[in-house]
Design a protein around this motif. Sequence first.
Motif, PDB file in Angstrom:
ATOM      1  N   HIS A  23     -67.831   7.461  -5.986  1.00 36.07           N
ATOM      2  CA  HIS A  23     -66.777   6.634  -6.572  1.00 36.07           C
ATOM      3  C   HIS A  23     -66.754   6.888  -8.082  1.00 36.07           C
ATOM      4  N   ASP A  25     -64.462   6.509 -10.117  1.00 38.16           N
ATOM      5  CA  ASP A  25     -63.721   5.467 -10.840  1.00 38.16           C
ATOM      6  C   ASP A  25     -64.585   4.254 -11.168  1.00 38.16           C
ATOM      7  N   THR A  30     -66.561   9.761 -17.918  1.00 36.08           N
ATOM      8  CA  THR A  30     -65.212  10.196 -17.530  1.00 36.08           C
ATOM      9  C   THR A  30     -65.356  11.137 -16.334  1.00 36.08           C
ATOM     10  N   VAL A  31     -64.270  11.397 -15.655  1.00 39.25           N
ATOM     11  CA  VAL A  31     -64.292  12.325 -14.514  1.00 39.25           C
ATOM     12  C   VAL A  31     -64.828  13.685 -14.972  1.00 39.25           C
ATOM     13  N   GLN A  48     -64.153  12.183  -3.529  1.00 42.59           N
ATOM     14  CA  GLN A  48     -63.862  10.923  -4.220  1.00 42.59           C
ATOM     15  C   GLN A  48     -63.229   9.968  -3.215  1.00 42.59           C
ATOM     16  N   GLY A  55     -57.207   2.295  -5.616  1.00 49.90           N
ATOM     17  CA  GLY A  55     -58.296   3.269  -5.689  1.00 49.90           C
ATOM     18  C   GLY A  55     -57.998   4.528  -4.890  1.00 49.90           C
ATOM     19  N   TRP A  58     -55.625   6.587  -6.898  1.00 50.36           N
ATOM     20  CA  TRP A  58     -56.385   7.230  -7.981  1.00 50.36           C
ATOM     21  C   TRP A  58     -57.175   8.424  -7.435  1.00 50.36           C
ATOM     22  N   ALA A  59     -57.765   8.260  -6.267  1.00 48.93           N
ATOM     23  CA  ALA A  59     -58.536   9.352  -5.642  1.00 48.93           C
ATOM     24  C   ALA A  59     -57.629  10.555  -5.388  1.00 48.93           C
ATOM     25  N   THR A  62     -56.710  12.215  -8.692  1.00 45.92           N
ATOM     26  CA  THR A  62     -57.858  12.913  -9.283  1.00 45.92           C
ATOM     27  C   THR A  62     -58.123  14.218  -8.532  1.00 45.92           C
TER      28      THR A  62
END
Length: 288
Positions: A23, A25, A30-31, A48, A55, A58-59, A62
Amino acid sequence: MSSKDTPPLPEPLRVPVADSHTHLDMQDATVEEGLARAAAVNVTTVIQVGCDVAGSRWAAETAAAHANVHAAVALHPNEAPRIVHGDPDGQSRQGAREGGGQAALHEALAEIDALAALDHVRGVGETGLDRFRTGPEGMAAQEESFRAHIEIAKRHGKALVIHDREAHADVLRILADAGAPERTVFHCYSGDADMARICADAGYFMSFAGNVTFKNAQPLRDALAVAPMELVLVETDAPFLTPAPYRGRPNAPYLIPVTLRAMAEVKGVDEDALASAISDNTARAFDY
């Protein structure tokens, strides 16, 4: 958090591996920092994992932005009852909310379904059952959500990523009843050796996290010992489940080597052989 709380970088692995469940996030870095640190120890790929609609979006974003990140999307088992019945105590990251009933659950599942169609989304999960945080009043919503995710995974040909907390028999029953997808992963495997044999017979992948290193985790080590090499994965579930000797400090993908070395010892195999197997297994499980 001071830097002394952050565990040091372990000795790099000689064979590159993937963190099958993380996870980013929820982590401090940072990533880019998280991926760079992981790459420095030869953890070259991460899955992720989303736990709610935001979420999961976002995954997916990303994963679209980073070639070495693959996404899994889902409503976490504890999220489904909160959507239906509300979350007055604000136990999730979204804070307190009102219940939206079945309609809100179906709307959220439709969003997960749409995300699951994306190419860089390689898994549907984490979904499943959690008897630890959800009481009897939330179980119907949890089971409905789990069954819906199984259907979504099958319809899109994606891996199913399972969260099973104190619900082994029911998870196995629903998988058998609904028909498990071709690729099914027990994230943070928490069963015993007997259950590992059942999973192996069904061809389910078992992903082991840092808790396999905990002193009180002998049943997990027994399960790992009998799990076939071709069905074993490794994960951090970071920022949670940091392996010993760093338990209680923040976890991140770069700590995979610590867990993998402990796993190699349990299985009585060479670290490189296990890393090779895990690398192949993760690519096979998530079809990348």
